[in-house]
Design an enzyme around this catalytic site. Structure first.
Site, short mmCIF file in Angstrom:
data_model
loop_
_atom_site.label_atom_id
_atom_site.label_comp_id
_atom_site.label_asym_id
_atom_site.label_seq_id
_atom_site.Cartn_x
_atom_site.Cartn_y
_atom_site.Cartn_z
N GLN A 32 37.13 31.11 47.77
CA GLN A 32 36.20 31.44 48.86
C GLN A 32 36.23 32.94 49.12
O GLN A 32 35.47 33.46 49.93
CB GLN A 32 36.60 30.70 50.14
CG GLN A 32 36.62 29.20 49.98
CD GLN A 32 37.26 28.52 51.17
OE1 GLN A 32 36.59 28.11 52.11
NE2 GLN A 32 38.58 28.43 51.15
N THR B 21 46.26 37.82 52.25
CA THR B 21 46.80 38.54 53.43
C THR B 21 47.97 39.44 53.02
O THR B 21 48.13 40.54 53.52
CB THR B 21 47.27 37.57 54.53
OG1 THR B 21 48.14 36.59 53.96
CG2 THR B 21 46.09 36.89 55.21
N CYS C 223 19.74 45.59 46.29
CA CYS C 223 18.61 45.94 47.16
C CYS C 223 17.85 44.66 47.54
O CYS C 223 17.54 43.84 46.68
CB CYS C 223 17.66 46.89 46.42
SG CYS C 223 16.11 47.17 47.30
N CYS D 67 14.00 52.57 46.18
CA CYS D 67 12.65 52.01 46.45
C CYS D 67 12.39 51.91 47.95
O CYS D 67 11.29 51.54 48.38
CB CYS D 67 12.54 50.62 45.80
SG CYS D 67 13.28 49.29 46.78
N SER E 102 42.17 27.35 55.45
CA SER E 102 42.20 26.42 56.59
C SER E 102 41.39 25.17 56.26
O SER E 102 41.38 24.21 57.03
CB SER E 102 41.62 27.11 57.83
OG SER E 102 40.25 27.46 57.57
N HIS F 249 31.73 32.39 47.59
CA HIS F 249 31.12 33.20 48.65
C HIS F 249 30.72 34.58 48.16
O HIS F 249 30.51 35.49 48.97
CB HIS F 249 32.07 33.28 49.86
CG HIS F 249 32.26 31.94 50.51
ND1 HIS F 249 33.30 31.67 51.36
CD2 HIS F 249 31.56 30.78 50.39
CE1 HIS F 249 33.22 30.41 51.75
NE2 HIS F 249 32.18 29.85 51.17
N CYS G 135 17.93 51.65 49.11
CA CYS G 135 17.68 51.79 47.68
C CYS G 135 16.66 52.90 47.45
O CYS G 135 15.95 53.30 48.39
CB CYS G 135 17.12 50.45 47.18
SG CYS G 135 16.60 50.44 45.47
N1 APR Z 1 50.41 32.33 52.81
C1 APR Z 1 49.90 31.09 53.01
N2 APR Z 1 48.93 30.82 53.92
C2 APR Z 1 48.46 31.87 54.64
C3 APR Z 1 48.95 33.20 54.49
C4 APR Z 1 49.97 33.41 53.52
N3 APR Z 1 50.51 34.61 53.30
N4 APR Z 1 48.27 34.01 55.36
C5 APR Z 1 47.41 33.21 56.03
N5 APR Z 1 47.52 31.94 55.61
C6 APR Z 1 46.74 30.76 56.03
C7 APR Z 1 46.35 30.76 57.49
O1 APR Z 1 47.33 30.10 58.25
C8 APR Z 1 45.04 29.95 57.44
O2 APR Z 1 45.28 28.57 57.66
O3 APR Z 1 45.55 30.82 55.29
C9 APR Z 1 44.53 30.15 56.02
C10 APR Z 1 43.28 31.01 55.95
O4 APR Z 1 42.24 30.28 56.59
P1 APR Z 1 40.92 31.08 57.00
O5 APR Z 1 41.28 32.34 57.69
O6 APR Z 1 40.02 30.07 57.69
O7 APR Z 1 40.27 31.51 55.61
P2 APR Z 1 39.42 30.61 54.62
O8 APR Z 1 39.90 29.20 54.63
O9 APR Z 1 39.41 31.33 53.32
O10 APR Z 1 37.96 30.70 55.28
C11 APR Z 1 36.89 30.18 54.54
O11 APR Z 1 35.38 31.17 56.15
O12 APR Z 1 34.69 32.98 57.41
C12 APR Z 1 34.46 32.28 56.25
O13 APR Z 1 33.51 33.19 54.33
C13 APR Z 1 34.69 33.17 55.07
O14 APR Z 1 35.55 32.56 52.89
C14 APR Z 1 35.79 32.46 54.28
C15 APR Z 1 35.67 31.03 54.77
#
Ligand code: APR
Length: 249
Positions: A99, A27, A125, A152, A189, A117, A150
């Protein structure tokens, strides 16, 4: 920060520590996460990232995905990515299991990266499986080719795992988790299966579970250490604490 020093000690006391990362580590690089306060799934339906939607409406799929791809190509690794790469060079972290599909760990210099992921940086393609650099695909879309096709005639898709598809290398990742005696979770998360099995397996095998995350996760109660904070601040601080402990020994 005492917790940072404790995290450094846990990592240095381990013989096979790994990192497990999610969208929260990126982020700070300008890539929104999915379930945080400004998360993507707070604004869009996850259905847009499913294999069923790709098959039903490849044009609509690519309208959503090309917007995400553009943000990724402008992103640079942040201090957390670089700190994990340095911890790997020091031999403290053996693998990064991520992920994320943004390619930022490799861009920051991490060598042993498992992208559960997939990666947004490449596409292929769906008919002949010819591979494409996703920047080329974006150029096709800019020329009005939606969905991109593509030579093809087949429809091109990003090399990512869509909802409803099997995760890549999960057996390999879980084999590594079985070997690990410490896992540093950064910015996830921990709600998405089967990726979230990785930290669970380390913990169940008696390894140490360290969680660095802005918000609570379902595994906080089982963790040996939870550091509530920003990955881009905490992970570089853990690296500095590791260096200090190593130099004092
Ligand atoms: N520092 C620490 N934690 C952070 C920060 C930051 N700067 N910014 C966000 N977070 C935390 C959020 O509070 C959240 O709990 O990171 C976590 C991100 O969780 P998700 O958005 O659920 O992302 P993730 O766990 O990677 O999701 C897994 O879900 O949608 C699918 O394929 C997608 O790979 C993804 C998978």
């Amino acid at each position: 920060m005492l917790e940072v020093k404790k995290a450094a000690e846990l990592l240095l006391d381990s013989t096979f520590a790994i990192a497990f990362t999610g969208a929260g580590i990126s982020t700070a690089s300008g890539i929104p996460d999915f379930r945080g306060p400004q998360g993507l799934w707070k604004r869009y339906s996850p259905e847009l990232a499913s294999i069923d939607y790709f098959r039903k409406d490849p044009k609509g799929f690519w309208e959503f995905y090309s917007f995400r791809m553009r943000s990724l190509f402008n992103a640079e690794p942040n201090r957390a990515h670089y700190a994990l790469a340095e911890l790997e060079r020091m031999g403290v972290i053996k693998y990064v299991i991520t992920q994320n599909i943004d390619g930022l760990h490799r861009k920051a210099g991490s060598m042993r990266v498992i992208e559960l992921h997939g990666t947004m940086l490449e596409s292929y393609c769906t008919s002949c499986f010819k591979r494409y650099d996703s920047r080329e695909v974006l150029k096709m879309i800019d020329r009005g080719e939606l969905p991109p096709r593509c030579s093809c005639g087949g429809i091109i898709r990003p090399d990512v795992v869509l909802f409803g598809e099997p995760v890549k290398d999960i057996e390999y990742a879980l084999t590594i988790a079985q070997e690990s005696d410490a896992v540093l979770v950064v910015g996830s998360s921990l709600t998405v299966y089967p990726a979230n099995l990785v930290p669970q397996v380390v913990k169940q095998n008696g390894g140490k579970l360290i969680i660095v995350n802005l918000e609570e996760t379902p595994m906080d109660d089982f963790a040996d250490l939870v550091i509530r904070g920003k990955a881009e601040e905490i992970v570089p601080a853990i690296l500095d604490a590791v260096k200090e402990l190593v130099s004092n020994n």
